[in-house]
Design a protein around this motif. Structure first.
Motif, PDB file in Angstrom:
ATOM      1  N   THR A 347       0.846  -1.193   0.000  1.00  0.00           N
ATOM      2  CA  THR A 347       0.000   0.000   0.000  1.00  0.00           C
ATOM      3  C   THR A 347       0.877   1.237   0.000  1.00  0.00           C
ATOM      4  O   THR A 347       1.915   1.276   0.668  1.00  0.00           O
ATOM      5  CB  THR A 347      -0.959   0.016   1.211  1.00  0.00           C
ATOM      6  N   TYR A 348       0.477   2.234  -0.775  1.00  0.00           N
ATOM      7  CA  TYR A 348       1.219   3.484  -0.905  1.00  0.00           C
ATOM      8  C   TYR A 348       0.262   4.658  -0.741  1.00  0.00           C
ATOM      9  O   TYR A 348      -0.874   4.621  -1.248  1.00  0.00           O
ATOM     10  CB  TYR A 348       1.876   3.594  -2.286  1.00  0.00           C
ATOM     11  N   GLY A 349       0.720   5.710  -0.064  1.00  0.00           N
ATOM     12  CA  GLY A 349      -0.061   6.929   0.028  1.00  0.00           C
ATOM     13  C   GLY A 349      -1.268   6.787   0.933  1.00  0.00           C
ATOM     14  O   GLY A 349      -1.291   5.991   1.884  1.00  0.00           O
ATOM     15  N   THR A 350      -2.297   7.554   0.651  1.00  0.00           N
ATOM     16  CA  THR A 350      -3.516   7.582   1.466  1.00  0.00           C
ATOM     17  C   THR A 350      -4.538   6.623   0.871  1.00  0.00           C
ATOM     18  O   THR A 350      -5.095   6.873  -0.194  1.00  0.00           O
ATOM     19  CB  THR A 350      -4.104   8.997   1.520  1.00  0.00           C
ATOM     20  N   MET A 351      -4.774   5.528   1.567  1.00  0.00           N
ATOM     21  CA  MET A 351      -5.722   4.515   1.103  1.00  0.00           C
ATOM     22  C   MET A 351      -6.623   4.129   2.273  1.00  0.00           C
ATOM     23  O   MET A 351      -6.256   3.309   3.110  1.00  0.00           O
ATOM     24  CB  MET A 351      -4.981   3.292   0.567  1.00  0.00           C
ATOM     25  N   ARG A 374      -5.766  -1.290  -6.950  1.00  0.00           N
ATOM     26  CA  ARG A 374      -6.674  -0.169  -6.736  1.00  0.00           C
ATOM     27  C   ARG A 374      -5.853   1.119  -6.747  1.00  0.00           C
ATOM     28  O   ARG A 374      -4.792   1.202  -6.098  1.00  0.00           O
ATOM     29  CB  ARG A 374      -7.425  -0.302  -5.410  1.00  0.00           C
ATOM     30  N   ILE A 375      -6.354   2.124  -7.455  1.00  0.00           N
ATOM     31  CA  ILE A 375      -5.731   3.442  -7.497  1.00  0.00           C
ATOM     32  C   ILE A 375      -6.790   4.463  -7.113  1.00  0.00           C
ATOM     33  O   ILE A 375      -7.797   4.615  -7.816  1.00  0.00           O
ATOM     34  CB  ILE A 375      -5.165   3.769  -8.893  1.00  0.00           C
ATOM     35  N   ASN A 376      -6.578   5.147  -5.997  1.00  0.00           N
ATOM     36  CA  ASN A 376      -7.484   6.210  -5.581  1.00  0.00           C
ATOM     37  C   ASN A 376      -6.938   7.556  -6.048  1.00  0.00           C
ATOM     38  O   ASN A 376      -5.724   7.797  -5.996  1.00  0.00           O
ATOM     39  CB  ASN A 376      -7.651   6.222  -4.061  1.00  0.00           C
ATOM     40  N   TYR A 377      -7.842   8.429  -6.475  1.00  0.00           N
ATOM     41  CA  TYR A 377      -7.408   9.723  -7.006  1.00  0.00           C
ATOM     42  C   TYR A 377      -8.434  10.800  -6.676  1.00  0.00           C
ATOM     43  O   TYR A 377      -9.606  10.519  -6.396  1.00  0.00           O
ATOM     44  CB  TYR A 377      -7.177   9.637  -8.517  1.00  0.00           C
ATOM     45  N   ARG A 378      -7.957  12.037  -6.682  1.00  0.00           N
ATOM     46  CA  ARG A 378      -8.839  13.180  -6.441  1.00  0.00           C
ATOM     47  C   ARG A 378      -9.769  13.350  -7.643  1.00  0.00           C
ATOM     48  O   ARG A 378      -9.313  13.404  -8.788  1.00  0.00           O
ATOM     49  CB  ARG A 378      -8.027  14.438  -6.199  1.00  0.00           C
ATOM     50  N   VAL A 384      -3.378  11.174  -8.387  1.00  0.00           N
ATOM     51  CA  VAL A 384      -3.360   9.953  -7.578  1.00  0.00           C
ATOM     52  C   VAL A 384      -2.982  10.273  -6.137  1.00  0.00           C
ATOM     53  O   VAL A 384      -2.045  11.029  -5.877  1.00  0.00           O
ATOM     54  CB  VAL A 384      -2.374   8.938  -8.179  1.00  0.00           C
ATOM     55  N   VAL A 385      -3.729   9.688  -5.179  1.00  0.00           N
ATOM     56  CA  VAL A 385      -3.414   9.850  -3.761  1.00  0.00           C
ATOM     57  C   VAL A 385      -2.882   8.565  -3.139  1.00  0.00           C
ATOM     58  O   VAL A 385      -2.229   8.603  -2.092  1.00  0.00           O
ATOM     59  CB  VAL A 385      -4.638  10.341  -2.965  1.00  0.00           C
ATOM     60  N   GLY A 386      -3.148   7.392  -3.770  1.00  0.00           N
ATOM     61  CA  GLY A 386      -2.658   6.154  -3.185  1.00  0.00           C
ATOM     62  C   GLY A 386      -2.960   4.945  -4.041  1.00  0.00           C
ATOM     63  O   GLY A 386      -3.777   5.004  -4.970  1.00  0.00           O
ATOM     64  N   GLU A 405       4.400  13.776  -7.130  1.00  0.00           N
ATOM     65  CA  GLU A 405       4.239  14.695  -8.259  1.00  0.00           C
ATOM     66  C   GLU A 405       2.790  14.902  -8.651  1.00  0.00           C
ATOM     67  O   GLU A 405       2.517  15.594  -9.639  1.00  0.00           O
ATOM     68  CB  GLU A 405       5.043  14.165  -9.457  1.00  0.00           C
ATOM     69  N   ARG A 406       1.884  14.296  -7.901  1.00  0.00           N
ATOM     70  CA  ARG A 406       0.440  14.428  -8.163  1.00  0.00           C
ATOM     71  C   ARG A 406       0.109  14.082  -9.618  1.00  0.00           C
ATOM     72  O   ARG A 406      -0.639  14.781 -10.297  1.00  0.00           O
ATOM     73  CB  ARG A 406      -0.024  15.847  -7.818  1.00  0.00           C
ATOM     74  N   GLN A 407       0.674  12.962 -10.057  1.00  0.00           N
ATOM     75  CA  GLN A 407       0.403  12.505 -11.418  1.00  0.00           C
ATOM     76  C   GLN A 407      -1.058  12.079 -11.534  1.00  0.00           C
ATOM     77  O   GLN A 407      -1.669  11.578 -10.578  1.00  0.00           O
ATOM     78  CB  GLN A 407       1.315  11.335 -11.772  1.00  0.00           C
ATOM     79  N   SER A 408      -1.620  12.241 -12.716  1.00  0.00           N
ATOM     80  CA  SER A 408      -3.020  11.865 -12.924  1.00  0.00           C
ATOM     81  C   SER A 408      -3.142  10.351 -13.021  1.00  0.00           C
ATOM     82  O   SER A 408      -2.192   9.644 -13.390  1.00  0.00           O
ATOM     83  CB  SER A 408      -3.561  12.504 -14.204  1.00  0.00           C
TER      84      SER A 408
END
Length: 448
Positions: A347-351, A374-378, A384-386, A405-408
């Protein structure tokens, strides 16, 4: 600072000692532990039980390392900390003065007041029966070795990482294991339903009797004070000669009561790991941040993070302050990994288990139902957030960069091959499409 005393020889305490010694060749360093003479990899306990490793193999450093680096090791239990006199008092009567004190005492298994119904002996709670225990340290491992010899049936209570480790350990000895999980899917506090269901299938395929939406109600003793069975909230009586408690851990801070050091669930610290007491610090599983700590990706971290690699980061950061360069804790992108038997998890980031109001998700699962991503995003900007990966290996550096880098999500999916760290290493064509279904078909080929 002439005398540094560290209570606890886990990853946080030992990292602090090592990094202080690297920067300061003159300070006296003493590490105290009631558990073991030497630092060992706590995450390897299950492999000792399963026969994959011996205890000596779990020590990252040779025994001569400590004397060579002039880090004194003391085997003792600390009864209390006297912050006014700046000394600690051990169970052997010894007192150790300090100029700086680091509390790194880790965690202890969480316990609840399950009744021992019908008990013909003076023990108050079912958790106090012989054969009922959690798993955190070497003493727990020794007790588990003793109390599982020759048994046939076991129950594991709880569906987190410790619970599944205990289930695998017992299963490796040919012991029939039933797992009780109170949530409707496995590890529901952390994982969305699809991931929890995937893990549940994996455990059942390995002959674990996984019972979801089921809790422990009572623990039944035999005449000698040993567990003989449990009763679930569904009313089922399950024979068991061993009960593993996998319901989490809590900071190991009981010995600090009355010391004047501020406590909540853990030792309360600021971003510099400073307590309210002068020259007293706390790192690792036992501390709790007073205010929010923000990672380099802008995400707020939990006030208590009981994870091996964060303990290491705590020690590295605190060493800077102890050596004269006051440094605030600034964690990077959150990361954790584990295994559910042979199913790998990253798991990476905010999940979170449930999407935030401003989040959307991309979810793919292999038709075999043994892998998922699973990829969560704004929702607003699709950044992507996690990420969650089960049965799929991803490169940490690549995932970190995407989040930082807040990649899409579109960029990540089109670039996903760069993160593929599955053993096959086969080249795959880029998914030249923006169709969700086409991308999922491509993922099936990528991670097959």
């Amino acid at each position: 600072m002439n005398r540094l005393v560290i209570i606890g020889n886990g990853i946080a305490g030992i990292t602090t000692a090592r990094h202080v010694r690297q920067q300061n060749p003159d300070v006296g360093i003493t590490v105290i532990s009631a558990e073991s003479d030497h630092f060992y990899a706590r995450t390897a306990l299950m492999y000792i039980f399963m026969g994959h490793l011996r205890y000596a193999h779990t020590k990252p450093y040779e025994d001569w390392f400590w004397a060579k680096n002039r880090i004194d090791l003391k085997r003792a239990f600390v009864n209390r900390v006297d912050v006014a006199a700046k000394q600690i008092v051990c169970d052997d009567g010894a007192t150790l003065p300090y100029d700086a004190l680091v509390i790194a005492t880790g965690s202890t298994p969480a316990r609840f007041d399950w009744p021992a119904v019908g008990r013909p002996h003076p023990r108050r709670h079912g958790q106090d029966l012989t054969g009922v225990q959690g798993l955190y340290g070497l003493d727990d491992l020794a007790t588990m070795e003793r109390d599982t010899t020759g048994i046939r049936q076991a129950v594991v209570v709880g569906g987190g990482l410790i619970g599944v480790e205990m289930a695998e350990m017992l299963h490796s000895r040919g012991i029939a294991v039933t797992m009780l999980v109170r949530d409707p899917t496995y590890w529901r506090s952390t994982l969305p339903a699809e991931e929890g269901e995937l893990i549940g299938r994996h455990l059942r395929q390995r002959h674990i009797d996984l019972r979801i939406s089921t809790e422990l109600r009572e623990i039944l003793p035999d005449a000698s004070g040993r567990v003989r069975a449990v009763v679930t909230t569904a009313g089922d009586e399950l024979p068991a000669q061993f009960v593993g408690l996998g319901v989490g851990v809590v900071p190991n801070v009981g010995f600090l009561a009355g010391s004047g050091i501020d406590l909540n669930k853990g030792v309360l610290v600021n971003e510099y790991f400073e307590t309210n007491a002068p020259d007293v610090y706390s790192v690792g599983d036992c501390n709790e941040f007073r205010g929010p700590v923000t990672g380099s990706d802008g995400a707020t971290r939990k006030p208590i993070e009981q994870i091996w690699y964060t303990g290491r980061m705590h020690g590295e950061t605190l060493a800077q302050t102890l050596c004269g360069r006051r440094t605030a804790y600034k964690p990077g992108v959150f990361f954790n990994s584990a295994k559910f038997f042979d199913l790998e998890y990253q798991t990476y980031g905010t999940m979170n288990a449930t999407l935030a109001p401003d989040e959307s998700t991309f979810f793919w699962q292999h038709p075999r139902q043994d892998q998922c991503l699973r990829i969560n995003y704004r929702t607003a900007d699709r950044s992507v957030v996690g990420l969650h990966a089960l049965g799929v290996r991803l490169r940490q550096a690549v995932c970190d960069r995407w989040i930082m880098e807040r990649q899409s999500v579109d960029t990540v999916l089109n670039d996903l091959q760069r993160a593929n760290f599955n053993p096959e290493f086969s080249p795959f064509p880029d998914p030249q499409t923006t169709s969700t279904e086409s991308r999922k078909s491509w993922l099936q080929r990528l991670f097959a």
